[in-house]
Design an enzyme around this catalytic site. Structure first.
Site, mmCIF file in Angstrom:
data_model
loop_
_atom_site.group_PDB
_atom_site.id
_atom_site.type_symbol
_atom_site.label_atom_id
_atom_site.label_comp_id
_atom_site.label_asym_id
_atom_site.label_seq_id
_atom_site.Cartn_x
_atom_site.Cartn_y
_atom_site.Cartn_z
ATOM 1 N N TYR A 1 8.229 -6.367 0.312
ATOM 2 C CA TYR A 1 6.917 -5.712 0.129
ATOM 3 C C TYR A 1 5.989 -6.565 -0.738
ATOM 4 C CZ TYR A 1 7.962 -1.492 2.702
ATOM 5 O OH TYR A 1 8.221 -0.614 3.717
ATOM 6 N N GLN B 1 -2.153 4.358 9.836
ATOM 7 C CA GLN B 1 -0.738 4.268 9.465
ATOM 8 C C GLN B 1 -0.516 3.009 8.634
ATOM 9 O OE1 GLN B 1 1.843 5.262 13.179
ATOM 10 N NE2 GLN B 1 -0.175 4.700 13.910
ATOM 11 N N ASN B 2 -1.552 2.192 8.512
ATOM 12 C CA ASN B 2 -1.371 0.908 7.835
ATOM 13 C C ASN B 2 -1.365 1.081 6.319
ATOM 14 O OD1 ASN B 2 -1.369 -0.111 10.345
ATOM 15 N ND2 ASN B 2 -3.436 -0.963 10.278
ATOM 16 N N ASP C 1 -2.076 -1.500 4.388
ATOM 17 C CA ASP C 1 -2.995 -2.490 3.809
ATOM 18 C C ASP C 1 -4.325 -1.825 3.460
ATOM 19 O OD1 ASP C 1 -4.878 -2.596 6.055
ATOM 20 O OD2 ASP C 1 -3.377 -3.734 7.158
ATOM 21 N N HIS D 1 0.814 6.619 5.863
ATOM 22 C CA HIS D 1 2.085 6.031 5.426
ATOM 23 C C HIS D 1 1.975 5.372 4.050
ATOM 24 C CE1 HIS D 1 3.473 5.937 9.911
ATOM 25 N NE2 HIS D 1 3.530 7.139 9.377
ATOM 26 N N CYS E 1 7.478 4.998 -9.760
ATOM 27 C CA CYS E 1 8.885 4.994 -10.161
ATOM 28 C C CYS E 1 9.723 5.726 -9.114
ATOM 29 C CB CYS E 1 9.019 5.664 -11.524
ATOM 30 S SG CYS E 1 10.738 5.812 -12.031
ATOM 31 N N CYS F 1 10.554 1.304 -15.046
ATOM 32 C CA CYS F 1 9.613 2.326 -15.519
ATOM 33 C C CYS F 1 9.713 2.466 -17.041
ATOM 34 C CB CYS F 1 9.987 3.645 -14.851
ATOM 35 S SG CYS F 1 9.082 5.073 -15.411
ATOM 36 N N THR G 1 -1.436 0.865 17.857
ATOM 37 C CA THR G 1 -0.181 1.511 17.451
ATOM 38 C C THR G 1 0.737 1.664 18.659
ATOM 39 O OG1 THR G 1 0.865 3.437 16.433
ATOM 40 C CG2 THR G 1 -1.211 3.853 17.601
#
Ligand code: OAD
Length: 249
Positions: A69, A102-103, A105, A120, A128, A153, A194
């Site tokens: 990620y 759904q992105n 970014d 999403h 956390c 955290c 999509t």
């Protein structure tokens, strides 16, 4: 690839006043962000993105999932909105255009669109994994690595996890409600980039259609939604959307 919009598609764009655009990973492909179901490249060649985006992968190897990620975040930071993102923002000069994406970014926001729902989640909202406390912005490392331990955290010592929805997790309630409200108020729904395989997001075009709202798919390939929409335009986001926005404005 068609250079002009099909006549019925152009007519719908010309007359619509309340447009909802449902976007997926193909929307950002021409900005250089790989889709989920494309093969990964470079460091991530041997991994399947759909397997990394799971609680199972996180529990088994958080350093791997965090690094992936972080790499995606760095890629998105370097990427720019493409002509498709910009066209959707332009379209909103002539109509109320709401984006349900759904992105994970931020390319729609950077293009200037009204994003009513990130179904999403977001790459840029880590929290956390134990107590849920949001983390401040976490800068991706300069050198991508295959494993990076997530920061801990301050409150409970849990790990920072990406603020995205993984397979099997529930969608955040408020964005979902906003998406439903936008569809209920729409007179046109455009579905862009999509594959339509991930529910409940993939159920939105059917809901629109059942409510009598015309639906258009913009995608270079056949998808699971192709049979569920009223009109199909086989083109890419960056080619098709500027033409559609020009019909409307
Ligand atoms: P996918 O990777 O499943 O599908 C991408 C779609 O974009 C395909 O239908 C491609 O044909 C299309 N496409 C590719 N290039 C395009 C272009 N230039 N213009 C228009 N379309 C193009 O991505 P999603 O459908 O977004 O969820 O995937 C849905 C969800 O599955 C994602 O949000 C993510 C993923 O796993 C989670 O992580 C929960």
């Amino acid at each position: 690839m068609a250079l002009d919009a099909p006549t019925e598609v152009a007519d719908l764009a010309r007359h619509a006043r309340n447009v909802v655009v449902l976007t997926g990973a193909g929307m950002s492909a021409e900005s250089g962000v790989p889709t989920f179901r494309d093969a990964q490249t470079g460091l991530w060649e041997q991994y399947d993105a759909t397997a990394l985006a799971t609680p199972r992968a996180w529990n088994a190897d958080p350093d791997l999932v965090w690094a992936w990620y972080q790499w995606r975040s760095a890629l998105v930071r370097r990427a720019a909105p493409n002509a498709g993102h910009r066209a959707l923002a332009d379209w909103s000069r002539g109509a109320d255009v709401r984006i349900v994406t759904q992105n994970v970014d931020d390319l729609h926001e950077r293009a200037g669109s009204n994003v009513v729902a990130h179904l999403h989640g977001s790459l840029f909202a880590p929290r956390c994994d134990r107590c849920g406390q949001p983390f401040d912005q976490i800068d991706p490392p300069d050198e991508p690595a295959e494993r990076t331990p997530p920061p801990r955290c301050d409150s409970c010592g849990g790990a920072a996890r990406p603020g995205v929805v993984w397979f099997g997790e529930a969608l955040p309630e408020e964005p979902w409600e906003r998406a439903l409200a936008a569809i209920a108020n729409a007179d046109l729904v455009v579905v862009v980039g999509t594959s339509g395989v991930v529910y409940p997001a993939a159920g939105l075009p059917s809901l629109a259609r059942e409510a009598g709202v015309p639906t258009i798919e913009i995608n270079p390939d056949v998808t699971d939604l192709t049979e569920q929409v009223d009109h199909i335009w086989r083109t890419t986001a960056a080619r098709g959307l500027p033409i559609l926005a020009a019909c409307a404005n």
